[in-house]
Each structure stands twice: as C-alpha cells, then as structure tokens.
Motif scaffolding. Structure first.
Motif, PDB file in Angstrom:
ATOM      1  N   MET A  23       3.684 -10.606 -54.062  1.00  0.00           N
ATOM      2  CA  MET A  23       2.587 -11.116 -53.981  1.00  0.00           C
ATOM      3  C   MET A  23       2.619 -12.570 -54.127  1.00  0.00           C
ATOM      4  N   PHE A  24       3.583 -13.064 -54.964  1.00  0.00           N
ATOM      5  CA  PHE A  24       3.766 -14.401 -55.176  1.00  0.00           C
ATOM      6  C   PHE A  24       3.980 -15.257 -53.794  1.00  0.00           C
ATOM      7  N   GLN A  25       4.764 -14.600 -52.926  1.00  0.00           N
ATOM      8  CA  GLN A  25       4.970 -15.260 -51.771  1.00  0.00           C
ATOM      9  C   GLN A  25       3.879 -15.391 -50.985  1.00  0.00           C
ATOM     10  N   LEU A  26       2.861 -14.669 -51.200  1.00  0.00           N
ATOM     11  CA  LEU A  26       1.434 -14.956 -50.421  1.00  0.00           C
ATOM     12  C   LEU A  26       0.751 -16.111 -50.902  1.00  0.00           C
ATOM     13  N   LEU A  27       0.656 -16.114 -52.383  1.00  0.00           N
ATOM     14  CA  LEU A  27       0.206 -17.429 -53.120  1.00  0.00           C
ATOM     15  C   LEU A  27       0.696 -18.609 -52.526  1.00  0.00           C
ATOM     16  N   LYS A  28       1.988 -18.699 -52.701  1.00  0.00           N
ATOM     17  CA  LYS A  28       3.027 -19.859 -52.214  1.00  0.00           C
ATOM     18  C   LYS A  28       2.601 -20.030 -50.706  1.00  0.00           C
ATOM     19  N   ALA A  29       2.458 -19.187 -49.977  1.00  0.00           N
ATOM     20  CA  ALA A  29       2.386 -19.497 -48.498  1.00  0.00           C
ATOM     21  C   ALA A  29       0.750 -20.003 -48.328  1.00  0.00           C
ATOM     22  N   GLU A  30      -0.189 -19.472 -48.976  1.00  0.00           N
ATOM     23  CA  GLU A  30      -1.536 -20.101 -48.836  1.00  0.00           C
ATOM     24  C   GLU A  30      -1.521 -21.479 -49.768  1.00  0.00           C
ATOM     25  N   ALA A  31      -0.820 -21.890 -50.568  1.00  0.00           N
ATOM     26  CA  ALA A  31      -0.633 -23.218 -50.894  1.00  0.00           C
ATOM     27  C   ALA A  31      -0.205 -23.940 -50.266  1.00  0.00           C
ATOM     28  N   GLU A  32       0.987 -23.562 -49.230  1.00  0.00           N
ATOM     29  CA  GLU A  32       1.622 -24.474 -48.518  1.00  0.00           C
ATOM     30  C   GLU A  32       0.635 -24.584 -47.300  1.00  0.00           C
ATOM     31  N   ALA A  33       0.106 -23.640 -46.880  1.00  0.00           N
ATOM     32  CA  ALA A  33      -1.024 -23.719 -45.700  1.00  0.00           C
ATOM     33  C   ALA A  33      -1.915 -24.619 -45.999  1.00  0.00           C
ATOM     34  N   THR A  34      -2.664 -24.580 -47.014  1.00  0.00           N
ATOM     35  CA  THR A  34      -3.840 -25.340 -47.436  1.00  0.00           C
ATOM     36  C   THR A  34      -3.307 -26.679 -47.389  1.00  0.00           C
ATOM     37  N   TYR A  35      -2.171 -27.143 -48.043  1.00  0.00           N
ATOM     38  CA  TYR A  35      -1.719 -28.375 -48.188  1.00  0.00           C
ATOM     39  C   TYR A  35      -1.458 -29.125 -46.820  1.00  0.00           C
ATOM     40  N   ARG A  36      -0.777 -28.344 -45.833  1.00  0.00           N
ATOM     41  CA  ARG A  36      -0.730 -28.643 -44.325  1.00  0.00           C
ATOM     42  C   ARG A  36      -1.778 -28.925 -43.554  1.00  0.00           C
TER      43      ARG A  36
END
Ligand SMILES: O=P(O)(O)OC[C@H]1O[C@](O)(CO)[C@@H](O)[C@@H]1O
Length: 430
Positions: free
Chosen positions: A339-352
């Motif tokens: 689940m953390f992978q999803l959290l991290k991906a969402e943060a990175e996606a929002t950042y970009r």
C-alpha cells in the motif's frame, strides 16, 4: 532524517550560492539574539532538556491509573500535542482536546468520562487565555463535584515558571505544574511539557523525538551547505511574491501536522516589518492523498500564486500487501503491491503534475514517519520560521495582531477595565 528535493526549481543551487553572504548574515543575526532571553529563542534548547524529560517520565509512572487524558489548551498550547499524539500514541489512553468553547461537545465529552480515571491537563503559557480558562473552570468544577478533595490528583498544569494566573493557582492549591521556560513562546513550545506530557501518557518515544530535534539544531548551526532550514527559508524568501504557501503532508498519521504548521508560519511571519510594510504568506494546510480529490484541481488550474511544500515519507514503518481478488480485475495493477507503494506513487505523481502546471513546488522527504524523523521535521520548521523572520525583517516571536480581538472579547463579556471598547468607542483605543 530529512532530505530536500528542488528538482523542479531549476537554478536554485546557483541562486542559493549567490546569496550565501546574506544568508550567513541572517543566521548570525538570529544566533546573536540567543544571548538575550527577551528574544524568545529558548525553543532551541528544549531538545537538550533531559531533566524535564525525567520529571515528566516520573509523573507518568506515578499515574498508571489514567485512562482518559483531557488536554485543555489552544493554539501553540494544543496543536503540537495533538499532531504528535495522533501520530505516535502507543498506549491505550484516550485523548480528548478542549481547544474550543462550544458547549455541546464539552457536555458530550463530560457525559462519557469517568472522573476517577481521568487526568485533566490545562496548558497555557500566559495562563490567561480565555478559552483555556473557561475549559478549566468547567473541568475543575466537574472534578470537585465527583471527587471531593481527591480532585487535585486529577489535574496537572503547564504554564510559565513564575508568572500568570495558572502558576498562582497551582501554588495556592498545591497542584503539580510543569513549566514552559520563560523564553519559549506558545507556538514554539511543542517540545516543552506542553507536548511532552501528553506524549508521555501516549507512551510515545520521547527520547527519539528529542534526538531528531537535536539533528535539526546541528544543521541550523552549520554553514550554509549543511544548513537545511536556512535553505528552505531561502526558498520561501525567493518566492515571497507568491501569496499562498501550501503545506501538504503525505501521511495520515501526520494529519494534524499542517494545522500546527499553519499557526507557526502565519502567526510568526504575518506582520508589519521594520519599514512599516505588511508582509507574510498565507499557509494553507493540505493532506495527501485526500486533498488530491479536493484541492489539487485548484492547485493545477487555479492561479499560479502558490509555493507548495510536499512532505513525503520515503519508507513505511510497516506495510500492507494488496491482495489479489477475483472479480475485481479493474484493480489488477494494484495486486501484490505494498500500500505504501501507492502512497509514494501518488505523492510523486502530484509533485510532477503540480510542477507541470507551473506551480512552484519542492519536496521534503522524511526517512519515515517515526518520532525521530518527525522531531527533526518540527525543529527544522521552527528554524525555518526563525530564519524567515530575519530575512523578512519581522519579529517571529510576538503576535501583536491578536490583541485587539482579545480586548474586544473581554469588553463584550464586561471584564472590568475594558468598558467602552464594545460600544463603538473602539477607535479611541486603537
Ligand atoms: O499558551 P497561551 O498563552 O494560552 O496562548 C495560546 C495561544 O494564543 C496566542 O497567544 C494567540 O492568541 C498564541 O500565540 C498561543 O499559542
């Protein structure tokens, strides 16, 4: 540990270098103020105060009977405690915050509590904040009505070491009262007993919290290359023409942290500077990923008037595997992932996505959401605020702008000495 990422702010390292002298001067000017206690820089020393930590531990050990902890306080006297307790509570003690003056929720809370198992903690640096005194009056009355002479064991105070009505009350009644050092202001007091006492009842790791804060101190006292808070302060200084500062945290455990930061930033820096100009940026709290589904539309397509900080954990302290479920093939891309992978991906996606929209955005990576890393982050943000105060020419440690509202409240309640303020003659007093 904390790590700064400015990959979408090209040219930042060069600009930083070009301003090295001015930043060194700001750092020296701030540190020179440490010599005078009036300058309210005592928060720098809180992480070293092992004696207070020992006292708080002893108090916690002497009161194992506590099942409900009622924390009465407002602003700096509650927001930090609330943020850290929500993140790091390990005990079964239930926490309740009376940081308002709405009767219904207080009555509802009183109906659920057993006074014999309740400890009331009233925290106020000044000892005279109306909201806190009102809450204390109610809970004191309740404790006395149910426990008779035994009420004293159920009340603990945290306030100025010498001054104010709460200190005087504690001395008169023989109530245990912890101290917020004189040279520590409310919004910088989270690592004093204001935050540490509730956290002790939450069985949080206080040593690790303070150890992390000491790392921020180490950095803030270093030359610019190793000085993370001076760098982030400079980022804010460079973007001071942008009126809004979004503080977006990707951690449910840290959901109350943005509120603590908002007070720290807004009340410290929204001021009239030495030249008489109004300065400051408006901190806006945001929580990822929830606010991706509420505020990010505005951040992407609304005005380009923001500097955004994303606070993102780099690793989980515990992860949850997303299982395969037949019939839910739509979610197949999630099967087998943490689940953390999803959290991290969402943060990175929002950042970009935010950078792509043209907003100014940087990330602060937290090694993990642990007391050590969060203690570091809190102290880092206090240093950032203090450095910004120097760069913006304001006193980051006072709050003259809140005084008139307080005086008008007193007048409306008929407090002696404030007559006339409420009936339209306010202008005379301004
Ligand atoms: O700790 P005290 O003195 O009750 O003050 C509570 C809050 O009120 C303020 O003074 C603003 O009114 C804040 O700075 C402070 O954190």
């Amino acid at each position: 540990m904390l790590r700064l990422d400015t990959r979408f702010l090209p040219g930042f390292p060069e600009t930083l270098k070009a301003h090295a002298e001015a930043l060194k001067a700001a750092q020296e000017a701030l540190l020179a103020k440490r010599r005078d206690p009036q300058n309210m820089l005592g928060w720098i020393d809180l992480p070293e105060d092992t004696e207070t930590l020992r006292e708080i531990r002893r108090f916690r050990e002497a009161n194992p009977w506590v099942e409900d902890f009622v924390h009465i306080g407002i602003g700096g006297s509650s927001l930090g405690a609330m943020a850290l307790e929500a993140a790091f509570r390990q005990s079964g003690v239930r926490f309740h915050y009376v940081d308002h003056v709405e009767p219904e929720p207080i009555l509802a809370l009183l109906r659920t509590l057993d006074p014999r198992k309740t400890l009331v903690h009233a925290a106020s640096k000044s000892g005279s904040t109306a909201e806190t005194l009102a809450g204390l009056l109610v809970f004191l009355d309740w404790l006395k009505a149910h426990l008779g002479e035994g009420w004293r064991r159920h009340l603990v105070l945290t306030t100025d070491p010498k001054k104010g009505p709460l200190r005087a009350f504690a001395e008169r009644e023989g109530i245990r009262a912890f101290a917020i050092p004189e040279n520590v202001g409310g919004r910088f007091s989270v690592l004093s007993p204001v935050g540490l006492l509730p956290l002790a009842f939450a069985d949080a790791d206080l040593e690790a919290l303070l150890m992390g804060a000491r790392k921020a101190n180490e950095q803030a006292l270093s030359p610019l290359e190793a000085n993370l808070p001076l760098k982030t302060a400079f980022l804010h200084h460079l973007h001071r023409h942008l009126p809004v500062h979004v503080f977006m945290v990707y951690s449910e455990r840290l959901k109350h942290l943005p509120a603590w930061f908002v007070q720290l930033h807004d009340e410290s820096l929204g001021k009239v500077d030495r030249e008489g100009r109004r300065v400051g940026t408006t901190a806006l709290p945001a929580l990822g990923p929830k606010d991706q589904h509420a505020q990010v539309q505005l951040f992407r397509e609304g005005p380009l008037d923001k500097l955004l900080t994303l606070v993102v954990p780099e690793a989980p302290t515990e992860d949850l595997l997303l299982p395969e479920v037949e019939g839910l093939e739509e979610a197949e891309y999630l099967f087998g992932k943490g689940m953390f992978q999803l959290l991290k991906a969402e943060a990175e996606a929002t950042y970009r996505a935010l950078a792509e929209a043209g907003q100014k955005v940087y990330a602060l990576y937290l090694s993990e959401v642990s007391p050590y890393a969060v203690g570091w982050l809190l102290q880092h943000l206090m240093w950032q605020t203090a450095f910004l105060g120097e760069l913006w020419g304001v006193n980051a440690f006072d709050q003259p702008g809140v005084e008139l509202g307080k005086r008008l409240t007193f007048a409306l309640l008929g407090r002696p000495g404030y007559e006339g303020l409420a009936d339209g003659s306010m202008e005379k007093q301004m």
